[in-house]
Write a protein that holds these residues in place. Structure first.
Motif, PDB file in Angstrom:
ATOM      1  N   LYS A  15       5.632  12.771 -25.485  1.00  0.00           N
ATOM      2  CA  LYS A  15       5.530  11.334 -25.215  1.00  0.00           C
ATOM      3  C   LYS A  15       4.478  10.775 -26.175  1.00  0.00           C
ATOM      4  N   LEU A  16       4.908   9.915 -27.075  1.00  0.00           N
ATOM      5  CA  LEU A  16       4.009   9.374 -28.091  1.00  0.00           C
ATOM      6  C   LEU A  16       3.366   8.075 -27.633  1.00  0.00           C
ATOM      7  N   ASP A  17       2.120   7.888 -28.032  1.00  0.00           N
ATOM      8  CA  ASP A  17       1.402   6.635 -27.803  1.00  0.00           C
ATOM      9  C   ASP A  17       1.499   5.823 -29.082  1.00  0.00           C
ATOM     10  N   HIS A  18       2.113   4.633 -29.017  1.00  0.00           N
ATOM     11  CA  HIS A  18       2.204   3.771 -30.200  1.00  0.00           C
ATOM     12  C   HIS A  18       1.045   2.784 -30.160  1.00  0.00           C
ATOM     13  N   TRP A  19       0.342   2.663 -31.280  1.00  0.00           N
ATOM     14  CA  TRP A  19      -0.775   1.733 -31.366  1.00  0.00           C
ATOM     15  C   TRP A  19      -0.827   1.122 -32.768  1.00  0.00           C
ATOM     16  N   LYS A  20      -1.521   0.011 -32.868  1.00  0.00           N
ATOM     17  CA  LYS A  20      -1.691  -0.698 -34.135  1.00  0.00           C
ATOM     18  C   LYS A  20      -3.080  -1.323 -34.133  1.00  0.00           C
ATOM     19  N   GLN A  21      -3.763  -1.260 -35.285  1.00  0.00           N
ATOM     20  CA  GLN A  21      -5.075  -1.881 -35.440  1.00  0.00           C
ATOM     21  C   GLN A  21      -5.099  -2.613 -36.767  1.00  0.00           C
ATOM     22  N   GLY A  22      -5.119  -3.925 -36.715  1.00  0.00           N
ATOM     23  CA  GLY A  22      -5.107  -4.719 -37.935  1.00  0.00           C
ATOM     24  C   GLY A  22      -3.796  -4.554 -38.690  1.00  0.00           C
ATOM     25  N   GLU A  23      -3.843  -4.768 -39.992  1.00  0.00           N
ATOM     26  CA  GLU A  23      -2.641  -4.697 -40.829  1.00  0.00           C
ATOM     27  C   GLU A  23      -2.379  -3.324 -41.420  1.00  0.00           C
ATOM     28  N   PHE A  24      -3.407  -2.458 -41.484  1.00  0.00           N
ATOM     29  CA  PHE A  24      -3.276  -1.199 -42.212  1.00  0.00           C
ATOM     30  C   PHE A  24      -3.125   0.045 -41.335  1.00  0.00           C
ATOM     31  N   TYR A  25      -3.595  -0.027 -40.087  1.00  0.00           N
ATOM     32  CA  TYR A  25      -3.604   1.166 -39.249  1.00  0.00           C
ATOM     33  C   TYR A  25      -2.541   1.080 -38.152  1.00  0.00           C
ATOM     34  N   GLU A  26      -1.671   2.105 -38.123  1.00  0.00           N
ATOM     35  CA  GLU A  26      -0.625   2.143 -37.114  1.00  0.00           C
ATOM     36  C   GLU A  26      -0.067   3.563 -37.020  1.00  0.00           C
ATOM     37  N   SER A  27       0.270   3.973 -35.804  1.00  0.00           N
ATOM     38  CA  SER A  27       0.843   5.302 -35.616  1.00  0.00           C
ATOM     39  C   SER A  27       1.492   5.404 -34.242  1.00  0.00           C
ATOM     40  N   ALA A  28       2.404   6.325 -34.133  1.00  0.00           N
ATOM     41  CA  ALA A  28       2.905   6.798 -32.848  1.00  0.00           C
ATOM     42  C   ALA A  28       2.494   8.259 -32.837  1.00  0.00           C
ATOM     43  N   LYS A  52       1.192   2.336 -43.982  1.00  0.00           N
ATOM     44  CA  LYS A  52       0.123   2.423 -42.981  1.00  0.00           C
ATOM     45  C   LYS A  52      -0.612   3.760 -43.050  1.00  0.00           C
ATOM     46  N   SER A  53      -1.738   3.819 -42.353  1.00  0.00           N
ATOM     47  CA  SER A  53      -2.510   5.039 -42.168  1.00  0.00           C
ATOM     48  C   SER A  53      -2.865   5.133 -40.692  1.00  0.00           C
ATOM     49  N   SER A  54      -3.054   6.353 -40.207  1.00  0.00           N
ATOM     50  CA  SER A  54      -3.385   6.516 -38.792  1.00  0.00           C
ATOM     51  C   SER A  54      -4.891   6.560 -38.531  1.00  0.00           C
ATOM     52  N   CYS A  55      -5.700   6.566 -39.586  1.00  0.00           N
ATOM     53  CA  CYS A  55      -7.153   6.608 -39.379  1.00  0.00           C
ATOM     54  C   CYS A  55      -7.881   6.164 -40.637  1.00  0.00           C
ATOM     55  N   PRO A  56      -9.131   5.736 -40.483  1.00  0.00           N
ATOM     56  CA  PRO A  56      -9.942   5.418 -41.656  1.00  0.00           C
ATOM     57  C   PRO A  56     -10.315   6.679 -42.438  1.00  0.00           C
ATOM     58  N   PHE A  57     -10.725   6.494 -43.666  1.00  0.00           N
ATOM     59  CA  PHE A  57     -11.258   7.555 -44.530  1.00  0.00           C
ATOM     60  C   PHE A  57     -12.503   8.106 -43.842  1.00  0.00           C
ATOM     61  N   HIS A  58     -12.557   9.424 -43.584  1.00  0.00           N
ATOM     62  CA  HIS A  58     -13.671   9.996 -42.832  1.00  0.00           C
ATOM     63  C   HIS A  58     -13.873  11.464 -43.161  1.00  0.00           C
ATOM     64  N   ASN A  59     -15.046  11.982 -42.822  1.00  0.00           N
ATOM     65  CA  ASN A  59     -15.326  13.411 -42.938  1.00  0.00           C
ATOM     66  C   ASN A  59     -15.991  13.912 -41.667  1.00  0.00           C
ATOM     67  N   HIS A  60     -15.730  15.171 -41.357  1.00  0.00           N
ATOM     68  CA  HIS A  60     -16.314  15.831 -40.189  1.00  0.00           C
ATOM     69  C   HIS A  60     -17.416  16.761 -40.653  1.00  0.00           C
ATOM     70  N   HIS A  61     -18.515  16.791 -39.930  1.00  0.00           N
ATOM     71  CA  HIS A  61     -19.603  17.704 -40.267  1.00  0.00           C
ATOM     72  C   HIS A  61     -19.402  19.090 -39.667  1.00  0.00           C
ATOM     73  N   VAL A  62     -18.601  19.208 -38.608  1.00  0.00           N
ATOM     74  CA  VAL A  62     -18.456  20.485 -37.914  1.00  0.00           C
ATOM     75  C   VAL A  62     -17.010  20.975 -37.909  1.00  0.00           C
ATOM     76  N   GLU A  63     -16.078  20.124 -37.601  1.00  0.00           N
ATOM     77  CA  GLU A  63     -14.687  20.539 -37.416  1.00  0.00           C
ATOM     78  C   GLU A  63     -13.917  20.620 -38.732  1.00  0.00           C
ATOM     79  N   ASP A  64     -13.099  21.662 -38.849  1.00  0.00           N
ATOM     80  CA  ASP A  64     -12.147  21.791 -39.943  1.00  0.00           C
ATOM     81  C   ASP A  64     -10.819  21.206 -39.472  1.00  0.00           C
ATOM     82  N   GLU A  65     -10.066  20.606 -40.409  1.00  0.00           N
ATOM     83  CA  GLU A  65      -8.740  20.088 -40.085  1.00  0.00           C
ATOM     84  C   GLU A  65      -7.721  20.582 -41.103  1.00  0.00           C
ATOM     85  N   LEU A  66      -6.492  20.707 -40.641  1.00  0.00           N
ATOM     86  CA  LEU A  66      -5.367  21.087 -41.475  1.00  0.00           C
ATOM     87  C   LEU A  66      -4.212  20.175 -41.085  1.00  0.00           C
TER      88      LEU A  66
END
Length: 177
Positions: A15-28, A52-66
């Motif tokens: 079950k996906l959550d659809h959301w939108k923030q401004g003009e650039f951010y959107e995802s299900a 669109k993009s699902s998140c802003p440009f960011h970096n994590h100090h602890v967590e790795d992502e793939l």
């Protein structure tokens, strides 16, 4: 594995959550690691519309992502570089500073579909180089997918977004200091 957890999940059944923030951010999207009984590994399924993009440009100090691209095409912004991505590509985002900041952008014409997999640290600091802000959080409670500062009562969860220029002295506001 808890009795609620499943050994197999088909992404078509999520079950996906659809959301939108401004003009650039959107995802299900949805996070579903806990549905598989995983406490130390986060998994999300993401469908991002064209442009669109699902998140802003960011970096994590602890967590790795793939990230694993299932369908579509786009651009992987990583540090100072930009990489064209397509179905079948695997993207790494190791913990670090701004040199590991990352963002996936759908530059194609079809929906960009990908899995995000991450280590789940109990405490994390996330920086957002484009806006100069940071997020300090704990992941001790039920995951809230909303990108807000809100917290359900009694969860024991901490979440704060700020900017370095609002830095206070260690002793600020302490009685007798």
């Amino acid at each position: 594995m808890t009795t609620e957890a499943k050994a197999v999940i088909n992404t078509a059944d999520l079950k996906l959550d659809h959301w939108k923030q401004g003009e650039f951010y959107e995802s299900a999207d949805t996070s579903f690691g806990k549905l598989l009984g995983l406490a130390g590994l986060g998994i999300s399924y993401n469908e991002v519309p064209s442009g669109k993009s699902s998140c802003p440009f960011h970096n994590h100090h602890v967590e790795d992502e793939l990230f694993y691209v299932i369908a579509g095409a786009g651009e992987y912004r990583f540090g100072d570089e930009r990489h064209a991505i397509k179905a079948g590509d695997t993207l790494g985002a190791p913990a670090g500073g701004p040199e590991t900041a990352h963002q996936i952008i759908n530059t194609g014409t079809a929906t960009l579909v990908y899995l995000g997999i991450s280590t789940m640290a109990k405490t994390e600091i996330v920086e957002y180089p484009d806006s100069g802000k940071f997020l300090a959080k704990t992941n001790r409670a039920k995951t809230n997918t909303a990108k807000t500062n809100t917290d359900s009562a009694g969860t024991g969860r901490f979440r704060h977004i700020g900017r370095p220029e609002t830095n206070l002295d260690y002793w600020d506001g302490e009685p007798g200091a």
